[in-house]
Design a protein around this motif. Sequence first.
Motif, mmCIF file in Angstrom:
data_model
loop_
_atom_site.group_PDB
_atom_site.id
_atom_site.type_symbol
_atom_site.label_atom_id
_atom_site.label_comp_id
_atom_site.label_asym_id
_atom_site.label_seq_id
_atom_site.Cartn_x
_atom_site.Cartn_y
_atom_site.Cartn_z
ATOM 1 N N ILE A 8 -2.803 4.347 10.966
ATOM 2 C CA ILE A 8 -2.906 2.969 10.458
ATOM 3 C C ILE A 8 -1.530 2.305 10.467
ATOM 4 C CG2 ILE A 8 -3.370 1.550 8.399
ATOM 5 C CD1 ILE A 8 -5.987 2.491 9.400
ATOM 6 N N ASN A 9 -1.461 1.134 11.109
ATOM 7 C CA ASN A 9 -0.240 0.324 11.112
ATOM 8 C C ASN A 9 -0.553 -1.042 10.539
ATOM 9 O OD1 ASN A 9 1.957 1.874 12.622
ATOM 10 N ND2 ASN A 9 0.181 2.116 13.965
ATOM 11 N N LYS A 10 0.377 -1.560 9.728
ATOM 12 C CA LYS A 10 0.180 -2.903 9.169
ATOM 13 C C LYS A 10 1.535 -3.551 8.922
ATOM 14 C CE LYS A 10 -2.058 -6.337 7.225
ATOM 15 N NZ LYS A 10 -2.975 -7.182 7.999
ATOM 16 N N GLN A 14 7.817 -9.625 9.463
ATOM 17 C CA GLN A 14 8.756 -8.600 9.926
ATOM 18 C C GLN A 14 8.671 -7.316 9.098
ATOM 19 O OE1 GLN A 14 10.809 -8.888 12.809
ATOM 20 N NE2 GLN A 14 9.250 -10.505 12.941
ATOM 21 N N PHE A 15 7.955 -7.397 7.981
ATOM 22 C CA PHE A 15 7.921 -6.269 7.032
ATOM 23 C C PHE A 15 6.834 -5.262 7.427
ATOM 24 C CE2 PHE A 15 6.107 -4.432 3.070
ATOM 25 C CZ PHE A 15 7.217 -3.699 2.677
ATOM 26 N N THR A 16 7.232 -3.992 7.595
ATOM 27 C CA THR A 16 6.265 -2.940 7.910
ATOM 28 C C THR A 16 5.713 -2.364 6.608
ATOM 29 O OG1 THR A 16 7.449 -2.386 9.931
ATOM 30 C CG2 THR A 16 5.932 -0.721 9.082
ATOM 31 N N PRO A 36 6.807 4.075 -5.273
ATOM 32 C CA PRO A 36 7.402 2.889 -5.894
ATOM 33 C C PRO A 36 6.734 1.607 -5.406
ATOM 34 C CG PRO A 36 8.838 3.762 -4.172
ATOM 35 C CD PRO A 36 7.705 4.714 -4.292
ATOM 36 N N SER A 37 7.024 0.487 -6.072
ATOM 37 C CA SER A 37 6.488 -0.813 -5.659
ATOM 38 C C SER A 37 6.875 -1.086 -4.221
ATOM 39 C CB SER A 37 7.070 -1.926 -6.531
ATOM 40 O OG SER A 37 6.637 -1.734 -7.846
ATOM 41 N N GLY A 38 5.934 -1.625 -3.450
ATOM 42 C CA GLY A 38 6.238 -2.016 -2.075
ATOM 43 C C GLY A 38 6.210 -0.873 -1.079
ATOM 44 N N CYS A 39 5.670 0.311 -1.500
ATOM 45 C CA CYS A 39 5.673 1.453 -0.571
ATOM 46 C C CYS A 39 4.455 1.447 0.344
ATOM 47 C CB CYS A 39 5.752 2.773 -1.334
ATOM 48 S SG CYS A 39 4.228 3.180 -2.222
ATOM 49 N N LEU A 209 2.299 11.139 -1.701
ATOM 50 C CA LEU A 209 3.508 10.409 -2.089
ATOM 51 C C LEU A 209 3.939 9.508 -0.951
ATOM 52 C CD1 LEU A 209 5.189 12.786 -4.364
ATOM 53 C CD2 LEU A 209 6.111 10.504 -4.179
ATOM 54 N N MET A 210 4.070 8.205 -1.234
ATOM 55 C CA MET A 210 4.423 7.246 -0.193
ATOM 56 C C MET A 210 5.772 6.604 -0.468
ATOM 57 S SD MET A 210 0.754 5.465 0.606
ATOM 58 C CE MET A 210 1.405 4.619 2.058
ATOM 59 N N ASN A 211 6.461 6.254 0.616
ATOM 60 C CA ASN A 211 7.759 5.606 0.505
ATOM 61 C C ASN A 211 7.982 4.746 1.746
ATOM 62 O OD1 ASN A 211 10.371 5.000 -0.363
ATOM 63 N ND2 ASN A 211 11.245 6.794 0.635
ATOM 64 N N LYS A 212 8.212 3.453 1.539
ATOM 65 C CA LYS A 212 8.510 2.525 2.641
ATOM 66 C C LYS A 212 7.501 2.621 3.792
ATOM 67 C CE LYS A 212 13.415 2.390 1.582
ATOM 68 N NZ LYS A 212 14.725 2.944 1.869
ATOM 69 N N GLY A 213 6.219 2.617 3.455
ATOM 70 C CA GLY A 213 5.180 2.599 4.484
ATOM 71 C C GLY A 213 4.882 3.930 5.132
ATOM 72 N N ASN A 214 5.572 4.989 4.680
ATOM 73 C CA ASN A 214 5.353 6.322 5.258
ATOM 74 C C ASN A 214 4.827 7.289 4.207
ATOM 75 O OD1 ASN A 214 6.583 6.102 8.051
ATOM 76 N ND2 ASN A 214 8.284 5.370 6.797
#
Length: 362
Positions: A8-10, A14-16, A36-39, A209-214
Motif C-alpha cells: 500500500i502506497n499513499k 509531497q508527503f508520503t 507517533p502522530s503522523g506515522c 509499530l509504525m514510523n514515518k509511513g513504514n
Amino acid sequence: MGIAVNNINKKFGQFTALNNVSLDFPTGELTALLGPSGCGKTTLLRIIAGLEGQDSGQVLLDGEDASSRHVRERQVGFVFQHYALFKHMTVFENIAFGLRVKPRASRPSESVIREKVTELLELVQLDWLADRFPPQLSGGQRQRIALARALAVEPRVLLLDEPFGALDAKVRKELRRWLRRLHDELHVTSIFVTHDQEEALEVADQIVLMNKGNVEQTGSPQEVYEHPTSPFVYGFLGNVNLFHGRVHQGVLDTGGMRLDVPGHAEAEDVAGIGYVRPHDLDIERYAKGAEGIVVQLIRAHAIGPLAQLELARDDNAELIEAVISAERFKQLDLKEGETLVVRPRRLHVFVDQPSHHNQDAR
C-alpha cells in the motif's frame, strides 16, 4: 475474517503517508497500530475501511481484493475517538440505527431489532441506560454505546481509531480492560489505532509499530518489548537510557565503563549506542575502584512500590533514569546529592554499521 494489505502506497501532495506497507491481520485477533502522530496509522485504517483510497496496492478481505468495494460492502464496524452518536436519539435508537437503515430485503423485523439491541446493551453493561440521550451520559458510557452501535450490524471486522483518546486516564484504563474482555467473548477481527504504548501492550494480541509511513516491527507485545529490532522501537516502547560509546571486538566502551556485547564480536571500533531500561540498572554507593558509571543522585521520587531516581553523570552526558523497588531504596538509605555507581544488568546495543546484527548483551 482475515485482512491483509499488500504494497500500500499513499501520498498527500509531497508527503508520503504510507510507503509500500504490507501486513497480515490474523483472523479473530486484536491488532494495535502503534506509533507517533503522523506515522500513517490512521491513514492505513481508513484505507482498510474504504474511507480513503490508496495510490497503489491492495486491501484483501478473506483473500479477495476489496480495493474497489464500497465502504458499505466491506462489512466494517467503526469506532472513532469522537463518538459521533446522534444526540437527538436515545441510546436504544442509536444502536438500532444501523439495522433500521439496511435495505428492505436484509432488514430485520422490529422484534428482532429490539432483541438484538437489548442483547448488545447487556453486552456493554449499559442496559439500564436504553432510554437516555447521549448528552446525559459520561464519556466512557458514550464510547461503549458507540462500540455497541458498531457491533449491531455484525461487522466482519471492527476498526477503532484512538477509541479512548478523549477520555481521562482512569476511564481509559477501565475501558481497555473491558475492550479486551469483550474481544475475548466475540473474537471479531479488530484493528485499533493508538499512540499510547501502554494501551497497545496491555490490550493487543499483535502490535504493528509504525514510523514515518513504514512498518518498523510486528510481533506480540512481549516480542516487540523484549526484542526491539531498531532504536526507534526501543525508544518508543517505554523509557530508555542511552549510553554512547565505541564498540570494538565485542566490547562497548562508554568512557566510564566497558561492557561485553557478544553479539558484536566482529565490530572494529565503530560508534555504538547501548539502550538500557530504567529497571535494568543496578545501583550502589560509590566506592573507590568500583566498576560502572559514576553518578550523582539529583532527585528521588519514592511513592508506592517503586522509587524513581534521576542521576547526573560526571561527564555531563544526559541524565540517567533508574527504577528500583521502594524497599531497596529504603535499605540503601540514599540521600539526594550522594555519589553512586550504576551498572546495566541488561543492555541492547545498536552499532552504526547496518551489516552487523544488533543483539542483546547480558
